[in-house]
Design a protein around this motif. Sequence first.
Motif, PDB file in Angstrom:
ATOM      1  N   GLU A  79      61.776  77.121  -2.090  1.00 10.77           N
ATOM      2  CA  GLU A  79      61.318  75.789  -1.733  1.00 10.77           C
ATOM      3  C   GLU A  79      59.831  75.786  -1.403  1.00 10.77           C
ATOM      4  OE1 GLU A  79      61.355  71.764  -0.933  1.00 10.77           O
ATOM      5  OE2 GLU A  79      63.059  72.946  -1.658  1.00 10.77           O
ATOM      6  N   ALA A  80      59.397  76.760  -0.620  1.00 10.69           N
ATOM      7  CA  ALA A  80      58.000  76.804  -0.183  1.00 10.69           C
ATOM      8  C   ALA A  80      57.633  78.225   0.210  1.00 10.69           C
ATOM      9  CB  ALA A  80      57.773  75.863   0.999  1.00 10.69           C
ATOM     10  N   VAL A  81      56.316  78.472   0.217  1.00 13.21           N
ATOM     11  CA  VAL A  81      55.771  79.744   0.686  1.00 13.21           C
ATOM     12  C   VAL A  81      54.883  79.436   1.887  1.00 13.21           C
ATOM     13  CG1 VAL A  81      54.319  81.721   0.113  1.00 13.21           C
ATOM     14  CG2 VAL A  81      55.883  80.775  -1.604  1.00 13.21           C
ATOM     15  N   VAL A  82      55.042  80.208   2.968  1.00 10.13           N
ATOM     16  CA  VAL A  82      54.314  79.943   4.210  1.00 10.13           C
ATOM     17  C   VAL A  82      53.625  81.220   4.667  1.00 10.13           C
ATOM     18  CG1 VAL A  82      55.896  78.105   4.886  1.00 10.13           C
ATOM     19  CG2 VAL A  82      56.335  80.443   5.651  1.00 10.13           C
ATOM     20  N   PRO A  83      52.526  81.084   5.426  1.00 14.27           N
ATOM     21  CA  PRO A  83      51.846  82.265   5.959  1.00 14.27           C
ATOM     22  C   PRO A  83      52.541  82.754   7.219  1.00 14.27           C
ATOM     23  CG  PRO A  83      50.706  80.297   6.668  1.00 14.27           C
ATOM     24  CD  PRO A  83      51.854  79.824   5.808  1.00 14.27           C
ATOM     25  N   ALA A  84      52.454  84.055   7.473  1.00 12.64           N
ATOM     26  CA  ALA A  84      53.160  84.594   8.629  1.00 12.64           C
ATOM     27  C   ALA A  84      52.479  85.849   9.158  1.00 12.64           C
ATOM     28  CB  ALA A  84      54.610  84.908   8.270  1.00 12.64           C
ATOM     29  N   PHE A 118      58.863  83.470   2.137  1.00 14.59           N
ATOM     30  CA  PHE A 118      59.489  82.544   1.194  1.00 14.59           C
ATOM     31  C   PHE A 118      60.608  81.794   1.907  1.00 14.59           C
ATOM     32  CE2 PHE A 118      57.242  85.463  -1.360  1.00 14.59           C
ATOM     33  CZ  PHE A 118      57.135  84.989  -2.658  1.00 14.59           C
ATOM     34  N   VAL A 119      60.621  80.475   1.765  1.00 16.64           N
ATOM     35  CA  VAL A 119      61.710  79.653   2.280  1.00 16.64           C
ATOM     36  C   VAL A 119      62.563  79.253   1.080  1.00 16.64           C
ATOM     37  CG1 VAL A 119      62.344  77.575   3.541  1.00 16.64           C
ATOM     38  CG2 VAL A 119      60.225  78.791   4.130  1.00 16.64           C
ATOM     39  N   ALA A 125      51.049  75.587   7.599  1.00 15.90           N
ATOM     40  CA  ALA A 125      50.782  75.225   6.200  1.00 15.90           C
ATOM     41  C   ALA A 125      51.894  75.751   5.295  1.00 15.90           C
ATOM     42  CB  ALA A 125      49.437  75.796   5.765  1.00 15.90           C
ATOM     43  N   GLU A 126      52.045  75.116   4.148  1.00 17.00           N
ATOM     44  CA  GLU A 126      52.969  75.627   3.143  1.00 17.00           C
ATOM     45  C   GLU A 126      52.498  75.185   1.767  1.00 17.00           C
ATOM     46  OE1 GLU A 126      56.555  72.446   2.646  1.00 17.00           O
ATOM     47  OE2 GLU A 126      56.723  73.781   4.371  1.00 17.00           O
ATOM     48  N   ILE A 127      52.885  75.949   0.770  1.00 16.09           N
ATOM     49  CA  ILE A 127      52.591  75.588  -0.616  1.00 16.09           C
ATOM     50  C   ILE A 127      53.861  75.754  -1.435  1.00 16.09           C
ATOM     51  CG2 ILE A 127      50.122  76.130  -0.561  1.00 16.09           C
ATOM     52  CD1 ILE A 127      50.763  78.847  -1.773  1.00 16.09           C
ATOM     53  N   GLY A 128      53.916  75.041  -2.557  1.00 19.21           N
ATOM     54  CA  GLY A 128      55.020  75.231  -3.480  1.00 19.21           C
ATOM     55  C   GLY A 128      54.913  76.595  -4.129  1.00 19.21           C
ATOM     56  N   GLY A 152      67.896  78.128   2.535  1.00 16.24           N
ATOM     57  CA  GLY A 152      67.347  77.954   3.869  1.00 16.24           C
ATOM     58  C   GLY A 152      66.836  79.229   4.501  1.00 16.24           C
ATOM     59  N   ASP A 153      67.153  80.385   3.925  1.00 18.87           N
ATOM     60  CA  ASP A 153      66.694  81.646   4.500  1.00 18.87           C
ATOM     61  C   ASP A 153      65.167  81.739   4.476  1.00 18.87           C
ATOM     62  OD1 ASP A 153      69.150  82.659   5.148  1.00 18.87           O
ATOM     63  OD2 ASP A 153      69.228  84.158   3.549  1.00 18.87           O
ATOM     64  N   LEU A 154      64.631  82.339   5.513  1.00 18.46           N
ATOM     65  CA  LEU A 154      63.219  82.697   5.580  1.00 18.46           C
ATOM     66  C   LEU A 154      63.129  84.171   5.222  1.00 18.46           C
ATOM     67  CD1 LEU A 154      60.274  81.869   6.575  1.00 18.46           C
ATOM     68  CD2 LEU A 154      60.959  82.877   8.768  1.00 18.46           C
ATOM     69  N   VAL A 155      62.334  84.498   4.203  1.00 18.14           N
ATOM     70  CA  VAL A 155      62.252  85.879   3.727  1.00 18.14           C
ATOM     71  C   VAL A 155      60.813  86.371   3.837  1.00 18.14           C
ATOM     72  CG1 VAL A 155      62.698  87.479   1.839  1.00 18.14           C
ATOM     73  CG2 VAL A 155      64.148  85.445   2.115  1.00 18.14           C
ATOM     74  N   LEU A 156      60.592  87.320   4.734  1.00 14.97           N
ATOM     75  CA  LEU A 156      59.279  87.967   4.825  1.00 14.97           C
ATOM     76  C   LEU A 156      59.161  88.958   3.675  1.00 14.97           C
ATOM     77  CD1 LEU A 156      58.720  88.898   8.588  1.00 14.97           C
ATOM     78  CD2 LEU A 156      57.301  87.404   7.186  1.00 14.97           C
ATOM     79  N   ALA A 157      58.141  88.770   2.840  1.00 15.68           N
ATOM     80  CA  ALA A 157      58.085  89.509   1.579  1.00 15.68           C
ATOM     81  C   ALA A 157      57.459  90.885   1.701  1.00 15.68           C
ATOM     82  CB  ALA A 157      57.330  88.689   0.538  1.00 15.68           C
ATOM     83  N   GLY A 158      56.883  91.237   2.840  1.00 13.46           N
ATOM     84  CA  GLY A 158      56.266  92.546   2.993  1.00 13.46           C
ATOM     85  C   GLY A 158      54.787  92.434   3.317  1.00 13.46           C
ATOM     86  N   SER A 159      54.298  93.386   4.075  1.00 15.19           N
ATOM     87  CA  SER A 159      52.907  93.341   4.537  1.00 15.19           C
ATOM     88  C   SER A 159      51.939  93.794   3.464  1.00 15.19           C
ATOM     89  CB  SER A 159      52.746  94.232   5.770  1.00 15.19           C
ATOM     90  OG  SER A 159      51.399  94.256   6.182  1.00 15.19           O
TER      91      SER A 159
END
Length: 278
Positions: A149-154, A123-124, A187-190, A243-250
């Motif tokens: 702001e957006a969700v991105v793959p990681a 999550f951004v 890629a990113e999505i709302g 602005g933080d990038l938050v890895l939500a868990g595997s």
Amino acid sequence: MTEAPRHLRPGRGLSDEAVGAIAAELAEATRARTTIERISTRYPDATIEDSYAIQRIWREHRLADGRRVVGRKIGLTSRAMQEATGITEPDYGVILDDQVLRSGEVLEHGRWSNVRVEVELAFVLRAPLEGPQPGAPALTVDDVLEATEAVVPAIEILDSHIELAGRTIVDTISDNAALGAVVVGDAEIGPRDRDLSWIGALCVVNDEVIETGVSGGVLGHPAHGVAWLAGKLAQHGDRLEAGDLVLAGSFTRPVWVHPGDRVRVEFQDLGVVEASFR
């Protein structure tokens, strides 16, 4: 108010001196790309609060080296990860600027002590997210989506600086929740463009599907992990920032990676994230 004696700090089993010494050990292990003996073995009285205190001092060492905090990671939020580690509650760590990588990079395997990968959504944030005050209702999924702001793959690269066998949550938290790096896709999505509990993914290593998963494996919805994190940070006098990038868990089990391996994660609706190791 008079400060409590160092050996009587609430929730703590270790002195400040012991906590500082362990943090210095981990900082040196990070620089040297080595591992140390389990903290839980050497310090059986260590508590979860001790481990977060160790992590905070380790972070100060890294900031003194010129690094900058750009986000947070949440760990152990899925049944798959809890079963893989034998640990039954989430944890968190910080993401530093030198730990964020882009999809498609060729990475030096020796940069880390040991290398495993996990599949995650990140999550951004567009706005700060602060946990509730004591007695107030917990944050909801909607609160998290509103601040996103957006969700991105990681892909998360795990890297332990503490010997792996027999680790407890005290060891994992102290070691910045075993974060090595984050490989972020293009890629990113709302946050409301898709049902974020139904994003599927395939983890492919050297053209073989090794792991599969769906994002709902993270507490039913990955935003629940972010809400948990905001609440936990509030207990430590901290919050998530815009602005933080938050890895939500595997939502897959960790996959071991070796020199020469090519990792590709194919996300539903979010494209592909790739990394090669040499």
